[in-house]
Design an enzyme around this catalytic site. Structure first.
Site, PDB file in Angstrom:
ATOM      1  N   ARG A  45       0.798  -1.225   0.000  1.00 33.40           N
ATOM      2  CA  ARG A  45       0.000   0.000   0.000  1.00 33.40           C
ATOM      3  C   ARG A  45       0.828   1.272   0.000  1.00 33.40           C
ATOM      4  O   ARG A  45       0.465   2.257  -0.633  1.00 33.40           O
ATOM      5  CB  ARG A  45      -0.827   0.083   1.296  1.00 33.40           C
ATOM      6  N   LYS A 142      -2.670 -19.995   3.921  1.00 31.70           N
ATOM      7  CA  LYS A 142      -3.741 -20.328   4.845  1.00 31.70           C
ATOM      8  C   LYS A 142      -4.021 -19.125   5.757  1.00 31.70           C
ATOM      9  O   LYS A 142      -3.145 -18.279   5.855  1.00 31.70           O
ATOM     10  CB  LYS A 142      -3.364 -21.556   5.659  1.00 31.70           C
ATOM     11  N   LYS A 176       8.336 -28.966   3.221  1.00 32.44           N
ATOM     12  CA  LYS A 176       9.495 -29.399   4.011  1.00 32.44           C
ATOM     13  C   LYS A 176      10.086 -30.649   3.358  1.00 32.44           C
ATOM     14  O   LYS A 176       9.346 -31.577   3.013  1.00 32.44           O
ATOM     15  CB  LYS A 176       9.076 -29.703   5.458  1.00 32.44           C
ATOM     16  N   HIS A 234      -1.767 -28.639   8.835  1.00 30.08           N
ATOM     17  CA  HIS A 234      -0.486 -29.348   8.868  1.00 30.08           C
ATOM     18  C   HIS A 234      -0.610 -30.807   9.342  1.00 30.08           C
ATOM     19  O   HIS A 234      -0.106 -31.723   8.701  1.00 30.08           O
ATOM     20  CB  HIS A 234       0.517 -28.616   9.766  1.00 30.08           C
ATOM     21  N   LYS A 340      10.831 -28.135  20.349  1.00 27.89           N
ATOM     22  CA  LYS A 340      10.282 -27.968  19.003  1.00 27.89           C
ATOM     23  C   LYS A 340      10.529 -29.282  18.295  1.00 27.89           C
ATOM     24  O   LYS A 340      11.673 -29.674  18.046  1.00 27.89           O
ATOM     25  CB  LYS A 340      10.996 -26.839  18.275  1.00 27.89           C
TER      26      LYS A 340
HETATM   27  C1  BG6 Z   1       1.920 -21.856  11.114  1.00 26.90           C
HETATM   28  C2  BG6 Z   1       1.060 -21.523  12.314  1.00 26.90           C
HETATM   29  O1  BG6 Z   1       1.113 -22.306  10.051  1.00 26.90           O
HETATM   30  O2  BG6 Z   1       2.842 -22.888  11.452  1.00 26.90           O
HETATM   31  C3  BG6 Z   1       1.929 -21.107  13.484  1.00 26.90           C
HETATM   32  O3  BG6 Z   1       0.165 -20.469  11.983  1.00 26.90           O
HETATM   33  C4  BG6 Z   1       2.958 -22.176  13.768  1.00 26.90           C
HETATM   34  O4  BG6 Z   1       1.134 -20.876  14.645  1.00 26.90           O
HETATM   35  C5  BG6 Z   1       3.736 -22.529  12.494  1.00 26.90           C
HETATM   36  O5  BG6 Z   1       3.838 -21.691  14.778  1.00 26.90           O
HETATM   37  C6  BG6 Z   1       4.668 -23.712  12.721  1.00 26.90           C
HETATM   38  O6  BG6 Z   1       5.467 -23.915  11.581  1.00 26.90           O
HETATM   39  P1  BG6 Z   1       6.906 -24.588  11.667  1.00 26.90           P
HETATM   40  O7  BG6 Z   1       7.363 -24.681  10.256  1.00 26.90           O
HETATM   41  O8  BG6 Z   1       7.748 -23.684  12.526  1.00 26.90           O
HETATM   42  O9  BG6 Z   1       6.715 -25.920  12.324  1.00 26.90           O
END
Ligand code: BG6
Length: 483
Positions: A45, A142, A176, A234, A340
């Protein structure tokens, strides 16, 4: 020969563009994977010129890319492709500058890195201002809706201007490397496929654990929660790739056809079964990697004193077909978990007859680690090397590290693959309309059942593996979560 491609990124000043899109494009540039004649229009914008836009972009990219950020020469080469076009997305008359920039003899690849509420108006204005006169494709992020009704509305709006073969819906998990490797693992290894059903497999676990909280997105997140933010897309995609029948080719249609059959075969979680099959949680304060972190209701931007939005969910699901009859799929995902980790664990059945005595029954497990430390580990049973112990068995991992044998010193980001495929017109890693709508149908029923039965969120401390009830969900079946 394919026509030259132009990439037009709407929302070029936004967070996603600086964090993911431009870094991915830059990595492709660095690897010389972008055609020399590919042009990029950054559309946003703000009324400004390219000279104002680029330094800000460079600074933001550097903060995300660290040591991997472009040097002077690389930046000069990359940005030669760029134009900046300012458009107020809601104003049709502002599309004139973009119309001038477009060249109908080339393929226009429109990338909407904007809120979904803008998809329909942008499409409409592109159409009325004659920006869709050439060969066009569209890439959308998304969420495609927040339930079945709204996802149909978004899909209908896109379908008014683009046919399904020109719509690329992103689920970045499909980009991925290791997720793609699931296809190879299953369909290029004969012995794996022949053991891939309810005669050999006891149950399957899919875990997507995140250490992050909601990262400053409280008002967005409070309307969606982990079920819509992570499971609908996912985890559903991962489950489809694990459960689907072999497609007859790698063509998008073949893969999508098989995936959608799985979503349709998912047993509905109704009012009678919901309490037994779903656990919802919300993080309270706690510790992540040695640092104190606030609970969900004390996060920055929190607008309410209480909220029933889940930041954690565990589901016991069933795929009602011949192959998976009697094999539960345990899914769990949450924010502020201790690690993670994205992992699919295939738990094989016990031996039908054990000739090695007590303590020898160590069921095989196939652990597919999608992130971090991408790889596959198969826990085998072998004899302990010993003269003292006549026949003592031990679990022994066969470990495959994907980084070994790779031609890259880093695992590419999902967006790099997805950009390349969208540029080359390959839709196989993008999500089809039917999959999305079927998946919302299942999710909608689950949400309604939770509401009717009052399945409320249970607190868990940040840094723990979710509410205790999630342990019970699996332990009552005499199984436990893989750690
Ligand atoms: C996104 C979600 O689609 O995926 C987030 O909106 C999430 O909330 C993220 O943290 C996780 O992605 P990745 O690749 O870090 O596992």
């Amino acid at each position: 020969m394919m026509a030259a491609v132009d990439l037009i990124i709407f929302g070029a000043s936004g967070d996603l563009s600086a964090r993911k899109l431009f870094p991915a494009l830059f990595q492709l540039e660095r690897l010389s994977l972008l055609e020399a004649d590919l042009r990029i229009a950054a559309v946003a914008r703000t009324e400004q010129g390219l000279d104002d836009f680029l330094p800000v972009l460079r600074e933001k990219m550097a903060s995300y890319m660290g040591d991997d950020a472009p040097d002077e020469d690389e930046w000069a080469r990359f940005t030669q492709r760029f134009s900046y076009v300012s458009v107020n997305f809601a104003e049709p008359k502002e599309y004139a500058g973009l119309r001038d920039w477009l060249d109908d003899s080339r393929i226009s690849l429109f990338y909407f890195a904007t809120p979904p509420s803008l998809f329909a108006p942008i499409c409409e204005h592109l159409s009325t201002t004659n920006c869709l006169a050439g060969d066009c494709r569209i890439v959308v992020e998304k969420p495609i809706g927040e339930n079945l009704t709204s996802s149909i509305q978004v899909n209908e709006a896109l379908a008014r201007y683009f046919n399904e073969q020109s719509i690329y819906r992103i689920d970045h998990y499909l980009g991925k490397e290791t997720v793609q490797n699931l296809l190879v693992l299953r369909f290029a290894n004969r012995f794996i496929n022949s053991q891939w059903d309810n005669t050999c497999i006891d149950h399957i676990q899919i875990t997507v654990g995140e250490m992050v909280g909601i990262e400053g997105r409280w008002s967005y997140y409070d309307n969606v929660g982990q079920l819509r933010d992570m499971v609908q897309n996912h985890l559903m995609q991962l489950m489809c790739l694990v459960a689907m029948e072999p497609p007859n080719s790698l063509e998008a249609e073949s893969i999508r056809d098989e995936k959608v059959k799985i979503v349709r075969a998912l047993r509905r979680i109704d009012e009678r079964s919901v309490a037994e099959h779903v656990v919802r949680g919300q993080y309270a304060d706690g510790w992540i990697a040695g640092a104190a972190v606030p609970g969900y209701l004390n996060e920055e931007g929190c607008e309410h004193e209480s909220s029933d939005t889940e930041t954690y969910i565990a589901i016991k699901a069933h795929v009602d077909n011949w192959r998976w009859s009697g094999v539960p799929f345990y899914l769990r995902t949450g924010k502020r978990l201790p690690e993670k980790v994205t992992e699919i664990v295939i738990h094989y059945k016990d031996l039908p007859h054990n000739i090695f005595g007590d303590g020898a029954n160590i069921p095989n497990k196939l652990v597919i680690r999608l992130q971090p430390n991408e790889g596959i580990e198969l826990s085998m049973v072998s004899k302990k090397q010993s003269l003292k112990e006549r026949m003592s068995l031990q679990g022994y991992p066969l470990d495959l590290d994907f980084r070994e044998g790779s031609d890259m010193d880093r695992i590419p980001d999902a967006y790099e693959r997805l950009f390349l495929d969208a540029i080359n017109g390959d839709q196989s890693l993008f999500v089809g309309r039917e999959e999305i709508e079927e998946s919302w149908r299942w999710i909608d029923q689950l949400v309604a059942s939770c509401q009717k039965q009052g399945v409320k969120v249970r607190p868990y401390h940040a840094g723990s593996w979710g509410p205790a009830k999630a342990e019970i969900l699996i332990e009552k079946d005499f199984r436990s979560w893989h750690v």
